[in-house]
Design a protein around this motif. Structure first.
Motif, PDB file in Angstrom:
ATOM      1  N   GLY A  28       0.794  -1.218   0.000  1.00  8.28           N
ATOM      2  CA  GLY A  28       0.000   0.000   0.000  1.00  8.28           C
ATOM      3  C   GLY A  28       0.829   1.273   0.000  1.00  8.28           C
ATOM      4  N   GLN A  29       2.125   1.139   0.158  1.00  7.79           N
ATOM      5  CA  GLN A  29       2.979   2.320   0.241  1.00  7.79           C
ATOM      6  C   GLN A  29       3.435   2.804  -1.118  1.00  7.79           C
ATOM      7  OE1 GLN A  29       6.207   1.439   2.931  1.00  7.79           O
ATOM      8  NE2 GLN A  29       4.852   0.614   4.494  1.00  7.79           N
ATOM      9  N   PHE A  30       3.233   2.017  -2.140  1.00  8.74           N
ATOM     10  CA  PHE A  30       3.628   2.454  -3.482  1.00  8.74           C
ATOM     11  C   PHE A  30       2.715   3.577  -3.919  1.00  8.74           C
ATOM     12  CE2 PHE A  30       5.505   2.316  -7.504  1.00  8.74           C
ATOM     13  CZ  PHE A  30       4.540   2.255  -8.494  1.00  8.74           C
ATOM     14  N   ASN A  31       3.332   4.726  -4.224  1.00  7.61           N
ATOM     15  CA  ASN A  31       2.524   5.910  -4.486  1.00  7.61           C
ATOM     16  C   ASN A  31       2.136   6.053  -5.947  1.00  7.61           C
ATOM     17  OD1 ASN A  31       4.962   6.531  -5.624  1.00  7.61           O
ATOM     18  ND2 ASN A  31       5.492   8.156  -4.199  1.00  7.61           N
ATOM     19  N   GLY A  32       2.502   5.084  -6.781  1.00  5.75           N
ATOM     20  CA  GLY A  32       2.095   5.120  -8.176  1.00  5.75           C
ATOM     21  C   GLY A  32       3.032   5.868  -9.085  1.00  5.75           C
ATOM     22  N   SER A  33       4.047   6.514  -8.516  1.00  6.02           N
ATOM     23  CA  SER A  33       4.992   7.230  -9.370  1.00  6.02           C
ATOM     24  C   SER A  33       6.024   6.247  -9.903  1.00  6.02           C
ATOM     25  CB  SER A  33       5.687   8.334  -8.573  1.00  6.02           C
ATOM     26  OG  SER A  33       6.425   7.779  -7.519  1.00  6.02           O
ATOM     27  N   ARG A  83       5.912  -0.006 -11.045  1.00  2.00           N
ATOM     28  CA  ARG A  83       5.847  -0.873  -9.875  1.00  2.00           C
ATOM     29  C   ARG A  83       6.907  -1.970  -9.976  1.00  2.00           C
ATOM     30  NH1 ARG A  83       2.139  -2.154  -5.706  1.00  2.00           N
ATOM     31  NH2 ARG A  83       0.498  -0.782  -6.483  1.00  2.00           N
ATOM     32  N   TRP A  90       9.929  -0.515  -8.644  1.00  2.00           N
ATOM     33  CA  TRP A  90       9.755  -0.473  -7.185  1.00  2.00           C
ATOM     34  C   TRP A  90      10.092  -1.828  -6.581  1.00  2.00           C
ATOM     35  CZ3 TRP A  90       5.674  -3.102  -4.540  1.00  2.00           C
ATOM     36  CH2 TRP A  90       5.522  -2.782  -3.197  1.00  2.00           C
TER      37      TRP A  90
END
Lengths: 167, 178
Positions: free
Chosen positions: A50-55, A58, A61
């Motif tokens: 849930g911490q992946f902010n979409g920038s 992925r 990431w």
């Protein structure tokens, strides 16, 4: 874990498993360590899902998590003294012999590269990440990624050509 | 263009990172520059060799099994050490508790307090010599008590009780000294 998140994570895991395992397999000497690191990496990714902010990507990431897991594993091995850091390994094939340009000898040349170049090689060829994804994973500009890759390939070419000249 | 620039562009093209327009321009330049063409070919060859070496290293990966038993040395070590760690913490807590318990207990009096017989102590005897026989009763007992070291015990006298009546009762019992 919510059902939708679980489905997303499972799909993501299936899509990246081969690349991640290839990357870890190139980073570690032992396949068992690579498999353990892959599982550890997915556990970390699951916790931080849930911490992946979409920038950014992925996938990039995920490989940033993978690099951190690998570095932590190396540090632990150094503390316990159960293994020698790859950074301190002096592969004889790359230094004292003149390898041919077959796959095994080229791999030994890659193992003899500086850690940052070897890592870039692994991310590009094993993980099959793009320049932008590698830059995101490493937290570097794309120009730096290109420079490292260029120096690595140049070293590979020079060492394989040395053998050809001797032959 | 410098050799480094040519090699980087050739590397980008081999990696599929060169857009179509840039690739066309590069090809046009290489067609008119044989030396640059040799540089580009060397870099492309290195790219191919590296790709083949990596592929050979990972070709035996069994990607059909996505979930494997956890044989993580780090994980098992962490698990083993967490159980041992917990056991050590519990044992340490028990030892600390036992130590605190022993430390907080009042010291046991292993030896019996020594009592001085009010009638036979040297002080009492000397006093009994000095005091005339007429001095007795209440004042004799009080005089003896002030000369003796605590704790002292007189015959037939129990330890005085605490409280208001406890303070005056000994005075009543001292009449029996005679």
């Amino acid at each position: 874990m919510k059902g939708q998140t679980k489905i997303e994570f499972e799909a993501f895991r299936r899509a990246t498993a081969k690349k991640l395992r290839a990357y870890m397999r190139c980073a570690c000497n032992r396949p068992e360590d690579a498999d353990d690191l892959v599982q550890d990496c997915y556990l970390r990714a699951l916790r931080a899902w849930g911490q992946f902010n979409g920038s950014g990507s992925r996938q990039a990431w995920l490989f940033a998590i993978a690099r951190n897991a690998y570095v932590d594993w190396l540090r632990q091995k150094k503390r316990t003294g159960s293994t020698v850091s790859i950074e301190n390994v002096d592969p004889p094939a790359a230094r004292h012999e003149h390898p041919t340009h077959d796959a095994e000898n080229v791999w030994k040349i890659i193992e003899g590269l500086p850690p940052e170049q070897r890592d870039t090689i692994n991310l590009r060829f094993a993980a099959q990440l793009s320049y932008a994804e590698i830059a995101q994973t490493l937290g570097l500009p794309i120009g730096t990624v290109r420079s490292r890759l260029h120096r690595a390939l140049k070293a590979v070419r020079q060492q394989t050509r040395g053998r050809e000249d001797d032959a | 263009m410098t050799r480094e620039q040519v090699e980087r562009l050739a590397m980008d093209r081999a990696a599929g990172e060169l857009n179509p327009d840039a690739e066309a321009l590069l090809e046009q330049y290489l067609a008119t520059n044989p030396e640059a063409r040799s540089w580009a070919d060397e870099m492309a060859a290195a790219h191919t060799q590296t790709q083949a070496a990596i592929a050979a290293r990972v070709e035996d990966l069994d990607t059909s099994v996505l979930v494997r038993p956890v044989h993580s040395t780090a994980g098992s070590d962490a698990g083993r050490w967490s159980i041992l760690g917990r056991a050590a913490v519990v044992l340490f807590a028990v030892l600390i508790g036992m130590g605190i318990g022993r430390w907080s207990q009042p010291p046991k009096i292993t030896s019996k307090p020594t009592y001085l017989d009010a009638d036979n102590t040297p002080a009492q005897k000397s006093l009994s010599v000095g005091l005339p026989g007429s001095v007795g009763g209440f004042w004799r007992g009080r005089a003896l008590a002030s000369l003796q070291t605590r704790p002292y015990r007189t015959k037939e006298v129990t330890r005085p009780k605490e409280g208001f009546w406890g303070r005056y009762k000994p005075s009543l019992k001292e009449n029996s000294y005679e």
